[in-house]
Structure formats: structure tokens, C-alpha cells
Design a protein around this motif. Structure first.
Motif, PDB file in Angstrom:
ATOM      1  N   MET A   1      -9.196  -6.891  -2.870  1.00  0.00           N
ATOM      2  CA  MET A   1      -8.068  -6.057  -2.512  1.00  0.00           C
ATOM      3  C   MET A   1      -7.393  -6.682  -1.286  1.00  0.00           C
ATOM      4  N   MET A   2      -6.090  -6.627  -1.241  1.00  0.00           N
ATOM      5  CA  MET A   2      -5.312  -7.217  -0.151  1.00  0.00           C
ATOM      6  C   MET A   2      -5.413  -6.359   1.115  1.00  0.00           C
ATOM      7  N   ALA A   3      -5.319  -7.023   2.272  1.00  0.00           N
ATOM      8  CA  ALA A   3      -5.394  -6.328   3.564  1.00  0.00           C
ATOM      9  C   ALA A   3      -4.346  -5.225   3.657  1.00  0.00           C
ATOM     10  N   LYS A   4      -3.158  -5.502   3.152  1.00  0.00           N
ATOM     11  CA  LYS A   4      -2.079  -4.518   3.207  1.00  0.00           C
ATOM     12  C   LYS A   4      -2.457  -3.249   2.448  1.00  0.00           C
ATOM     13  N   SER A   5      -3.027  -3.403   1.266  1.00  0.00           N
ATOM     14  CA  SER A   5      -3.433  -2.242   0.457  1.00  0.00           C
ATOM     15  C   SER A   5      -4.549  -1.463   1.132  1.00  0.00           C
TER      16      SER A   5
ATOM     17  N   ILE B   1      -4.180   2.424   2.294  1.00  0.00           N
ATOM     18  CA  ILE B   1      -5.103   3.434   1.760  1.00  0.00           C
ATOM     19  C   ILE B   1      -5.852   4.110   2.903  1.00  0.00           C
ATOM     20  N   ASP B   2      -6.383   3.297   3.823  1.00  0.00           N
ATOM     21  CA  ASP B   2      -7.111   3.846   4.969  1.00  0.00           C
ATOM     22  C   ASP B   2      -6.220   4.773   5.795  1.00  0.00           C
ATOM     23  N   MET B   3      -4.980   4.364   6.024  1.00  0.00           N
ATOM     24  CA  MET B   3      -4.060   5.169   6.828  1.00  0.00           C
ATOM     25  C   MET B   3      -3.773   6.502   6.133  1.00  0.00           C
ATOM     26  N   ALA B   4      -3.456   6.462   4.851  1.00  0.00           N
ATOM     27  CA  ALA B   4      -3.155   7.694   4.112  1.00  0.00           C
ATOM     28  C   ALA B   4      -4.352   8.637   4.108  1.00  0.00           C
TER      29      ALA B   4
ATOM     30  N   LEU C   1       2.906  -4.692   9.815  1.00  0.00           N
ATOM     31  CA  LEU C   1       1.544  -4.625  10.353  1.00  0.00           C
ATOM     32  C   LEU C   1       0.463  -4.546   9.268  1.00  0.00           C
ATOM     33  N   PRO C   2       0.671  -3.779   8.193  1.00  0.00           N
ATOM     34  CA  PRO C   2      -0.392  -3.723   7.187  1.00  0.00           C
ATOM     35  C   PRO C   2      -0.810  -5.092   6.642  1.00  0.00           C
TER      36      PRO C   2
ATOM     37  N   PRO D   1      -5.285   3.053  14.652  1.00  0.00           N
ATOM     38  CA  PRO D   1      -4.274   3.624  13.744  1.00  0.00           C
ATOM     39  C   PRO D   1      -4.862   4.357  12.547  1.00  0.00           C
ATOM     40  N   ILE D   2      -6.095   4.056  12.185  1.00  0.00           N
ATOM     41  CA  ILE D   2      -6.698   4.667  11.008  1.00  0.00           C
ATOM     42  C   ILE D   2      -7.371   6.000  11.330  1.00  0.00           C
ATOM     43  N   LEU D   3      -8.049   6.080  12.465  1.00  0.00           N
ATOM     44  CA  LEU D   3      -8.809   7.281  12.796  1.00  0.00           C
ATOM     45  C   LEU D   3      -8.196   8.123  13.915  1.00  0.00           C
ATOM     46  N   TYR D   4      -7.724   7.478  14.977  1.00  0.00           N
ATOM     47  CA  TYR D   4      -7.258   8.226  16.145  1.00  0.00           C
ATOM     48  C   TYR D   4      -5.802   8.664  16.012  1.00  0.00           C
ATOM     49  N   VAL D   5      -4.937   7.786  15.526  1.00  0.00           N
ATOM     50  CA  VAL D   5      -3.511   8.120  15.424  1.00  0.00           C
ATOM     51  C   VAL D   5      -3.259   9.341  14.523  1.00  0.00           C
TER      52      VAL D   5
END
Length: 177
Positions: free
Chosen positions: A1-5, A9-12, A124-125, A138-142
Motif C-alpha cells: 500500500m502506498m504511503a499516501k493511502s 486511511i489513518d487520518m480518517a 504531505l500524505p 496528525p493521526i492521533l493528536y490533531v
């Protein structure tokens, strides 16, 4: 899987997981609290935003993390964290406390929106690996910060009320003074 994906996914999922957590556990307690206590809790959570300075720390982040994202993110977080700490220090001086509460929430929310725009601008993704250990920010705290700022603004804009304590809620020591 690409870093962007992976990043997207992690952000959503970060936003969704925090929305569920905050709706279930945080919001019911905040809305039942005295207004000052609720905003002190939110300020305490935001007071750790000084940690965003790691976006400027070589070795912690990759050398190719775009400065157009890292620099505003770092200083916006620092400004928000300092304002939140000042609000906590001014809690007994209400004519200072409330403007500082408004300030750290407006500055903090604006910072998150601006950082998101910068992240989109620099794609950035696709370079998420350059975040290094700061990937968790950005994934957990933001997402948690975002929802907490919205709750803070909702509390600030609602009419004054008397808190309603739930059956299982503990009384604050401050309430007995």
C-alpha cells in the motif's frame, strides 16, 4: 500500500475514532461540568501543544519534510500551547481567563485548518514517512484537538446554565468551597 493511502486511511480513522470517544466519554462530562472546570480541562489538553516544535527538530523528522508545512505547524502549536498555559495560570483572574480561553481555541482551531491547507498544498500524505515519529501527531493528536476545539466553542457559545451532575459523577472539591 502506498504511503499516501496509509496516511489518508489513518487520518480518517483517527478523526472517526476520536469523534466516537469524545461523544461517548468526554462530551457528557464536559457539558455536565461547571463552565470554568470544563474549559480548564480543555486548556490542560491543549497545553501540551508545545510538542509541535518537534516538526523543526532534525533527526526526529526526516530531512525532506516540507518546511512550508513544518514551520507554520510548529509555531502555531507553540502559540496555542502557550495561550492554553496562560489560561490555566489565569483561572482565578476571570477577566484574563475568558479572553485567553477564546484566544487559545480560536488560534488553535485556525492553526489546525491552516496546517491542513499546507499539508494539502505540499502533498504531505505522499511524504508521510518524513514525519518520522511525529507521524502520530496528525493521526492521533490533531483529530482529538480538532474535536475538543469544536466542543470548547460550543460550550463558549451556549447560554449560561447550571451544570447537571450525572448519577455516577464525582463532586469536585472546588464545588464544596
Amino acid at each position: 500500500m502506498m504511503a499516501k493511502s496509509i496516511f489518508q486511511i489513518d487520518m480518517a480513522l483517527g478523526y472517526l475514532a476520536w469523534a466516537l470517544c469524545i461523544a461517548t466519554y468526554v462530551w457528557p462530562r464536559l457539558k455536565a461540568m461547571d463552565s470554568v472546570d470544563a474549559h480548564r480541562a480543555i486548556a490542560t489538553f491543549n497545553s501540551f501543544r508545545f510538542f509541535g516544535l518537534v516538526f523543526l527538530l532534525p533527526g526526529f523528522i526526516g530531512p525532506n519534510l516540507p518546511a512550508a508545512f513544518a514551520t507554520p505547524a510548529a509555531y502555531g502549536d507553540l502559540a496555542t500551547g502557550v495561550l492554553a498555559i496562560l489560561a490555566l495560570l489565569a483561572v482565578r483572574v476571570r477577566f484574563l481567563f475568558w479572553p485567553l480561553v477564546w484566544a487559545f481555541n480560536l488560534v488553535g482551531l485556525a492553526d489546525l485548518v491552516i496546517d491542513t491547507a499546507h499539508a494539502v498544498n505540499v502533498n504531505l500524505p505522499s511524504v508521510a514517512g518524513q514525519l518520522g515519529a511525529a507521524y502520530a501527531i496528525p493521526i492521533l493528536y490533531v483529530p482529538a484537538l480538532f474535536w475538543m476545539h469544536l466542543l470548547a466553542l460550543r460550550l463558549l457559545l451556549r447560554p449560561a446554565h447550571t451544570p447537571v451532575r450525572s448519577v455516577g459523577a464525582t463532586m469536585s472539591l472546588a464545588a464544596s468551597e
